[in-house]
Scaffold this motif. Structure first.
Motif, PDB file in Angstrom:
ATOM      1  N   LEU A 120       0.820  -1.209   0.000  1.00 23.42           N
ATOM      2  CA  LEU A 120       0.000   0.000   0.000  1.00 23.42           C
ATOM      3  C   LEU A 120       0.856   1.263   0.000  1.00 23.42           C
ATOM      4  CD1 LEU A 120      -2.788   1.408   0.295  1.00 23.42           C
ATOM      5  CD2 LEU A 120      -2.433   1.288   2.780  1.00 23.42           C
ATOM      6  N   GLU A 121       1.938   1.284   0.814  1.00 26.79           N
ATOM      7  CA  GLU A 121       2.755   2.498   0.910  1.00 26.79           C
ATOM      8  C   GLU A 121       3.307   2.890  -0.457  1.00 26.79           C
ATOM      9  OE1 GLU A 121       4.082  -0.389   2.918  1.00 26.79           O
ATOM     10  OE2 GLU A 121       2.254   0.106   4.007  1.00 26.79           O
ATOM     11  N   GLU A 122       3.733   1.906  -1.240  1.00 30.42           N
ATOM     12  CA  GLU A 122       4.288   2.208  -2.558  1.00 30.42           C
ATOM     13  C   GLU A 122       3.211   2.760  -3.483  1.00 30.42           C
ATOM     14  OE1 GLU A 122       5.886  -0.171  -6.452  1.00 30.42           O
ATOM     15  OE2 GLU A 122       6.682  -0.853  -4.517  1.00 30.42           O
ATOM     16  N   THR A 123       2.030   2.171  -3.438  1.00 25.36           N
ATOM     17  CA  THR A 123       0.953   2.642  -4.307  1.00 25.36           C
ATOM     18  C   THR A 123       0.617   4.099  -4.009  1.00 25.36           C
ATOM     19  OG1 THR A 123       0.022   0.409  -4.442  1.00 25.36           O
ATOM     20  CG2 THR A 123      -1.438   2.241  -5.015  1.00 25.36           C
ATOM     21  N   LEU A 124       0.447   4.415  -2.732  1.00 24.23           N
ATOM     22  CA  LEU A 124       0.110   5.789  -2.347  1.00 24.23           C
ATOM     23  C   LEU A 124       1.238   6.749  -2.701  1.00 24.23           C
ATOM     24  CD1 LEU A 124      -1.547   5.216   1.162  1.00 24.23           C
ATOM     25  CD2 LEU A 124      -2.568   5.066  -1.112  1.00 24.23           C
ATOM     26  N   GLN A 376      -4.494  -2.038  15.936  1.00 26.57           N
ATOM     27  CA  GLN A 376      -5.772  -2.338  15.294  1.00 26.57           C
ATOM     28  C   GLN A 376      -6.168  -1.237  14.304  1.00 26.57           C
ATOM     29  OE1 GLN A 376      -8.267  -2.758  18.744  1.00 26.57           O
ATOM     30  NE2 GLN A 376      -7.824  -4.933  19.004  1.00 26.57           N
ATOM     31  N   LEU A 377      -5.968   0.010  14.723  1.00 28.23           N
ATOM     32  CA  LEU A 377      -6.297   1.124  13.827  1.00 28.23           C
ATOM     33  C   LEU A 377      -5.412   1.108  12.589  1.00 28.23           C
ATOM     34  CD1 LEU A 377      -6.817   4.061  16.358  1.00 28.23           C
ATOM     35  CD2 LEU A 377      -8.572   2.967  14.948  1.00 28.23           C
ATOM     36  N   ASP A 378      -4.135   0.810  12.774  1.00 26.80           N
ATOM     37  CA  ASP A 378      -3.211   0.787  11.635  1.00 26.80           C
ATOM     38  C   ASP A 378      -3.599  -0.324  10.664  1.00 26.80           C
ATOM     39  OD1 ASP A 378      -0.526   1.786  10.530  1.00 26.80           O
ATOM     40  OD2 ASP A 378      -0.250  -0.383  10.592  1.00 26.80           O
ATOM     41  N   ALA A 379      -3.905  -1.497  11.195  1.00 26.21           N
ATOM     42  CA  ALA A 379      -4.311  -2.612  10.323  1.00 26.21           C
ATOM     43  C   ALA A 379      -5.600  -2.273   9.585  1.00 26.21           C
ATOM     44  CB  ALA A 379      -4.476  -3.884  11.153  1.00 26.21           C
ATOM     45  N   ALA A 380      -6.533  -1.643  10.298  1.00 21.62           N
ATOM     46  CA  ALA A 380      -7.800  -1.268   9.662  1.00 21.62           C
ATOM     47  C   ALA A 380      -7.566  -0.224   8.573  1.00 21.62           C
ATOM     48  CB  ALA A 380      -8.770  -0.721  10.711  1.00 21.62           C
ATOM     49  N   VAL A 382      -4.867   0.229   6.701  1.00 18.89           N
ATOM     50  CA  VAL A 382      -4.287  -0.435   5.527  1.00 18.89           C
ATOM     51  C   VAL A 382      -5.375  -1.187   4.769  1.00 18.89           C
ATOM     52  CG1 VAL A 382      -2.699  -2.234   4.764  1.00 18.89           C
ATOM     53  CG2 VAL A 382      -1.977  -0.595   6.519  1.00 18.89           C
ATOM     54  N   PHE A 383      -6.195  -1.929   5.486  1.00 20.15           N
ATOM     55  CA  PHE A 383      -7.250  -2.723   4.854  1.00 20.15           C
ATOM     56  C   PHE A 383      -8.226  -1.812   4.111  1.00 20.15           C
ATOM     57  CE2 PHE A 383     -11.232  -5.049   4.665  1.00 20.15           C
ATOM     58  CZ  PHE A 383     -10.839  -6.344   4.360  1.00 20.15           C
ATOM     59  N   LEU A 384      -8.688  -0.767   4.783  1.00 21.73           N
ATOM     60  CA  LEU A 384      -9.694   0.113   4.171  1.00 21.73           C
ATOM     61  C   LEU A 384      -9.135   0.898   2.997  1.00 21.73           C
ATOM     62  CD1 LEU A 384     -11.394   1.414   7.436  1.00 21.73           C
ATOM     63  CD2 LEU A 384     -12.399  -0.147   5.754  1.00 21.73           C
ATOM     64  N   ALA A 425     -16.596  -9.816   3.841  1.00 27.59           N
ATOM     65  CA  ALA A 425     -17.417  -8.944   4.682  1.00 27.59           C
ATOM     66  C   ALA A 425     -17.131  -9.165   6.164  1.00 27.59           C
ATOM     67  CB  ALA A 425     -18.896  -9.178   4.385  1.00 27.59           C
ATOM     68  N   VAL A 426     -16.787 -10.397   6.546  1.00 27.95           N
ATOM     69  CA  VAL A 426     -16.469 -10.665   7.960  1.00 27.95           C
ATOM     70  C   VAL A 426     -15.284  -9.817   8.405  1.00 27.95           C
ATOM     71  CG1 VAL A 426     -15.568 -12.400   9.553  1.00 27.95           C
ATOM     72  CG2 VAL A 426     -17.443 -12.986   8.006  1.00 27.95           C
ATOM     73  N   ASP A 427     -14.220  -9.832   7.610  1.00 27.61           N
ATOM     74  CA  ASP A 427     -13.029  -9.047   7.982  1.00 27.61           C
ATOM     75  C   ASP A 427     -13.284  -7.549   7.864  1.00 27.61           C
ATOM     76  OD1 ASP A 427     -11.725 -11.368   8.514  1.00 27.61           O
ATOM     77  OD2 ASP A 427     -10.372 -11.288   6.785  1.00 27.61           O
ATOM     78  N   LEU A 428     -13.994  -7.152   6.813  1.00 26.34           N
ATOM     79  CA  LEU A 428     -14.303  -5.734   6.638  1.00 26.34           C
ATOM     80  C   LEU A 428     -15.085  -5.209   7.845  1.00 26.34           C
ATOM     81  CD1 LEU A 428     -14.525  -3.112   4.928  1.00 26.34           C
ATOM     82  CD2 LEU A 428     -16.634  -4.079   3.954  1.00 26.34           C
ATOM     83  N   ASN A 429     -16.112  -5.933   8.244  1.00 31.42           N
ATOM     84  CA  ASN A 429     -16.948  -5.490   9.361  1.00 31.42           C
ATOM     85  C   ASN A 429     -16.174  -5.492  10.673  1.00 31.42           C
ATOM     86  OD1 ASN A 429     -19.132  -5.095   7.654  1.00 31.42           O
ATOM     87  ND2 ASN A 429     -19.936  -7.175   7.960  1.00 31.42           N
ATOM     88  N   ALA A 430     -15.278  -6.448  10.817  1.00 36.50           N
ATOM     89  CA  ALA A 430     -14.469  -6.497  12.036  1.00 36.50           C
ATOM     90  C   ALA A 430     -13.581  -5.264  12.136  1.00 36.50           C
ATOM     91  CB  ALA A 430     -13.622  -7.765  12.057  1.00 36.50           C
ATOM     92  N   HIS A 431     -12.946  -4.914  11.021  1.00 38.37           N
ATOM     93  CA  HIS A 431     -12.106  -3.711  11.026  1.00 38.37           C
ATOM     94  C   HIS A 431     -12.937  -2.471  11.313  1.00 38.37           C
ATOM     95  CE1 HIS A 431      -8.221  -5.282   9.952  1.00 38.37           C
ATOM     96  NE2 HIS A 431      -8.676  -5.893   8.869  1.00 38.37           N
ATOM     97  N   ARG A 432     -14.064  -2.340  10.662  1.00 39.40           N
ATOM     98  CA  ARG A 432     -14.885  -1.149  10.847  1.00 39.40           C
ATOM     99  C   ARG A 432     -15.427  -1.068  12.273  1.00 39.40           C
ATOM    100  NH1 ARG A 432     -18.717   0.148   5.732  1.00 39.40           N
ATOM    101  NH2 ARG A 432     -18.867   2.079   6.918  1.00 39.40           N
TER     102      ARG A 432
END
Length: 950
Positions: A120-124, A376-380, A382-384, A425-432
């Motif tokens: 992600l860092e490279e893309t951004l 947790q916030l950092d992982a979320a 990156v995911f989002l 959706a399970v992982d997405l909802n968990a992060h959110r």
């Protein structure tokens, strides 16, 4: 992930490319990883599939160059744009070159992202760099073209003025997403008029025209598409404001008219084009607007309100599926980071950074949030952000909405590495969920706001009930004088009205004051506790940031009231220096004072970003350091977390660290101007600061002044410094001493570092401020009075050259170890003590002077000094220490005092000092009732008669 068949339409686009490749004599790479990657990209990004079919040469060139498989280096993108712009002679050619570069690079970036070749860092970073080079590349052509047409804007000295471009938002933080617009603010250094053109033109007109051309070069849609959508609405006055503004006009706006959300936006502001000197000027001007020098807890309140408005708008528009603005979305993570930045960034410059992941890491490092929550916030995040990029990669559209159709959901899930939507959706909802949980915790309403209506003393503050009922409430709460308390609260409330407190200020007081009354009522002595805190409130009531802090953190109020109830000194310190409220935020720090190494590190951090020539800020940070750490010591002292003897150690270390840093800063300042003194004795600066009295004896108390003596290691009157503006060594060291005194004693808005007493130097107040070590030695040997040798018992180096410190130690030892006539010594010491008592003893009218009274602290100190001078010739170990307790221990070990004399003096000394110390914290005269500490005082008097009287 299984290789399920891609959409037949996108596969037909691939076939189109293959047909073209055959015509060109080309074949796809035989790399076994190419085709699986290509299928993933084609399935996830219709934009890349169509672009490859319509512009097959772009993909062929990407494959042939190897750029699909490699990470770009610094300058690669700029070099590619320069090559494309080499023949661009007009805006049409410029537009075409920019768009062709964008199309090629977007294909590459999306390919590498979806194929899993770029994190992600490279893309951004690649997306942000692409925007940067396009902005700069366009300006490099548009500026001279505009100058040729309209004339060149210049400042008063004739220097050409350039457009300064501030990137905001995600581009400002170099976190640009795949189909983001870019937020820009345009500025120029000085207003003026361009002469020599076809007609006179203001600088604003010139730069507005240049800005329009820049926006068109990036945002206009042509047959080749666009480069970036450009949003300039974040500029002052928004859409109705001029497209480009002068620095002065911007400063006027941000000082007087800017809205609160513009502070948040400005956190991300990053200059991407402009003259370096102009950039520094503008950023220096904007920094105080964004980052306040105090802890600004109003940010939580404002961001809470902003989020509430966003949530309301999303609900109205039915956008809960928005992963940027919806619940648990990217914006909530950014708000968390920005809140801490706005609150603390002015005091902690390292938080003045733009990338949100860097901010999160700092929050964990500084223990402002639990490390697990930050992870947790950092992982979320990156995911989002990956989800956001995959959504936008599909059709190069600026969308943040999750798909609601089956094929769209499957495509997104598979692009994220999941087999189906349900598992994604399970992982997405968990992060959110975790993000929303942390957001709610950080931005939760303060306890006072939810509990105030239930506070039993709320009616007393609001004054909206029967006075008799209010008096009954106060009496029941434990106040000794309910009528007086009610009157005092009413006076405070009315004074707030007279001071013109804002509506929000009154609302905050409505949350704070019932809590103040309740906590004060729980103190051992509620009435004085409340009075002391009301004096603090009167000092800060018109400063909204402090009211916001207290409203957000009622625990600060609790600590303030409880500690103030124990010490008026504590309350007065806060009232005089409200910045110290910051110290009450974290109980782990408040009741755990720092030792020397940690003090040094804290002072390093405070001064790290202060300009070497900014004397005012240096002094402010030093004051902040000393006052904050003294307050922590007091908090630990008042709650009996540390003992009396350790209190003095802490206070002495704070002073030593401050003195050493003042010396370092002052020395560096003079060396920069005049160079270093030459032909000096010592290892480093050739300058030494001696601490006498309580500082020398490691016995500082609250509010103690510092007895200092300055020495230098230069003996030659002809020796000069080695800088371009040379001065004599004597002048250098005299100026160094003067600057040290100035930094230590000058009163600034935050107070004074320390009172300094220089009268113990050779020849006293009429002597030179700084003397050579050789001269000092001669004075001590030939001219010093006995009382000056007594003072030398408690003298030690506290800062400066280690070589000189060692030499001083040898001189001190030699002086103290002189053989002396015991009777003459006793007589001189006794006579000096009698003169001192006659002039300074405040005993009388039923009170005893703890220090100067007969049997007090000074008697013990004089007895210790006498015995050191009496016996050091035979027992040099008596010169090892400067503090009374260890000197008494040494006297006991050497059996130089009769019986239990040393032990008795030690115990009496500790008791008397403890009482003296408590009087300082209570801001009372340093006296006690005549019957207080009588056994200790009588024992000291008896020992004085035995040891000192004939």
């Amino acid at each position: 992930m299984s290789d399920a068949p891609s959409d037949s339409l996108t596969e037909s686009h691939w076939q189109d490319w293959l047909d073209w490749a055959v015509e060109q004599g080309l074949t796809p790479p035989d790399d076994p990883e190419f085709e699986p990657a290509r299928r993933r990209v084609w399935e996830a990004s219709e934009y890349v599939a169509i672009s490859a079919a319509r512009h097959p040469a772009d993909l062929a060139e990407l494959i042939a160059s190897g750029d699909l498989a490699r990470t770009y280096g610094a300058g690669d993108l700029a070099a590619r744009l320069d090559a494309r712009l080499e023949g661009a002679e007009d805006e049409t050619a410029l537009h075409k070159a920019l768009r062709l570069l964008r199309r090629r690079e977007m294909m590459r970036i999306i390919w590498r992202d979806i194929a899993g070749l770029a994190p992600l860092e490279e893309t951004l970073e690649d997306l942000s760099e692409l925007a940067d080079v396009c902005i700069r590349g366009a300006l490099d052509r548009l500026y001279p073209w505009t100058c040729a047409e309209l004339g060149t804007p210049r400042d008063a000295s004739g220097r050409p003025l350039h457009l300064l471009v501030l990137a905001m938002g995600k581009l400002g933080a170099r976190e640009l997403n795949l189909s983001s617009d870019i937020d820009l603010i345009l500025a120029f250094a000085q207003p003026g008029t361009i002469e020599g053109g076809r007609r006179p033109l203001s600088h604003e007109q010139f730069f507005v025209r240049l800005g329009q051309r820049l926006v068109q070069a990036l945002a206009n849609k042509t047959v080749d598409g666009f480069v970036f959508r450009v949003d300039t609405r974040l500029r002052p006055f928004g859409e109705v404001g001029p497209l480009a503004m002068s620095f002065q006009a911007m400063e006027d706006y941000y000082q007087s008219q800017a809205r609160e959300w513009e502070r948040y936006a400005m956190i991300k502001a990053r200059p991407v084009a402009g003259d370096p000197d102009d950039i520094e000027q503008l950023m220096s001007m904007l920094r105080p607007f964004v980052y306040r020098r105090y802890l600004d807890f109003g940010a939580f309140e404002s961001l809470r309100e902003l989020k509430r408005l966003i949530a309301k708008e999303l609900y109205r528009r039915g956008m809960d599926a928005n992963i940027k603005l919806g619940p648990g979305g990217i914006r909530e993570i950014e708000f968390i980071g920005q809140a801490f930045q706005l609150v603390r960034g002015g005091r902690d410059p390292e938080l003045q950074v733009r990338p949100i992941r860097t901010v999160l890491a700092l929050l964990a490092q500084r223990e402002l949030m639990p490390a697990e929550a930050v992870a947790q916030l950092d992982a979320a995040y990156v995911f989002l952000r990956l989800v956001e990029n995959r959504l936008q990669a599909h059709r190069d559209q600026q969308t943040h909405r999750l798909p609601d159709d089956g094929p769209g959901q499957l495509r997104l899930a598979r692009s994220m590495g999941y087999a189906d939507w349900a598992s994604f959706a399970v992982d997405l909802n968990a992060h959110r969920h975790l993000v929303q949980e942390q957001f709610d915790a950080v931005f939760a309403l303060p306890a006072t706001e939810t509990e105030v209506e239930d506070a039993p003393l709320s009616a007393v503050w609001h004054g909206d009930r029967d006075p008799a009922h209010e008096l009954e409430l106060l009496e029941r709460a434990g106040f000794a004088d309910p009528e007086g308390v009610r009157t005092r609260v009413q006076q405070f409330r009315e004074s707030c009205v007279r001071k013109g407190l804002s509506t929000r200020g009154h609302e905050r007081l409505g949350l704070i004051m019932p809590h103040v009354l309740c906590v004060a009522a729980g103190c051992a002595h509620p009435d004085p506790a409340l009075e002391r805190v009301l004096r603090v409130m009167e000092a800060i009531v018109r400063r909204s940031a402090y009211l916001a802090m207290l409203a957000e953190h009622p625990l600060i109020l609790t600590h303030l009231i409880q500690l103030s109830s124990l010490s008026p000194w504590f309350a007065d310190q806060i009232g005089r220096h409200p910045l110290l409220l910051d110290e009450l935020l974290d109980p782990r720090r408040l009741y755990a004072p720092l030792r020397r190494e940690s003090l040094e590190a804290e002072l390093d951090a405070l001064l790290a970003h202060v300009d070497a020539e900014d004397l005012e800020q240096q002094m402010e940070r030093l004051h902040q350091f000393a006052q904050g750490n003294q307050l922590r010591v007091a908090a630990a002292d008042l709650t009996a977390t540390i003992s009396l003897m350790v209190v003095s150690d802490y206070l002495t270390e704070i002073a030593e660290v401050a003195v050493r840093r003042v010396l370092d800063l002052s020395h560096a300042h003079l060396v920069a101007r005049h160079g270093r003194p030459t032909a000096i004795e010592g290892e480093d600066s050739g300058f030494l600061i001696l601490g006498y009295g309580k500082l020398g004896g490691i016995e500082l108390g609250y509010g103690s002044d510092l007895d200092l003596v300055f020495l230098h290691g230069s003996d030659s009157v002809n020796a000069m410094t080695d800088g371009p503006k040379e001065i004599s060594n004597e002048q250098f060291y005299a100026r160094l001493g003067q600057r040290i005194i100035h930094m230590m004693t000058t009163r600034t808005p935050s107070g004074q570092l320390y009172e300094v007493d220089m009268r113990l130097r050779p020849d006293g107040a009429k002597g030179m401020l700084v003397r050579s070590l050789k001269s000092f030695e001669h004075y001590q040997n030939e001219n010093a009075w006995t009382w000056e040798h007594q003072a030398l018992v408690r003298a030690r180096p506290v800062a400066g050259d280690p070589g000189l410190a060692a030499r001083f130690g040898a001189i001190r030892r030699a002086i103290l170890c002189r053989a002396r006539d015991p009777d003459q010594l006793r007589r001189e010491v006794r006579e000096m003590r009698a003169r001192m008592r006659e002039n300074l003893d405040k005993s009388g009218e039923g009170r005893f002077d703890l220090k100067q009274g007969a049997g007090g602290i000074a008697d013990i100190e004089f007895m210790v000094q006498y015995t050191v001078l009496r016996w050091a010739a035979d027992h040099p170990a008596l010169t090892d220490w400067t503090d009374n307790v260890r000197l008494l221990d040494t006297l006991a070990r050497l059996d130089l005092l009769p019986g239990h004399c040393a032990q008795d003096l030690t115990e009496a000394y500790k008791s008397l000092r403890a009482a003296y110390h408590r009087s300082a914290l209570r801001e009372q005269p340093k006296t006690v009732a005549d019957d207080a500490l009588r056994p200790e005082r009588e024992r000291v008097r008896a020992l004085w008669q035995e040891l000192m009287d004939d």
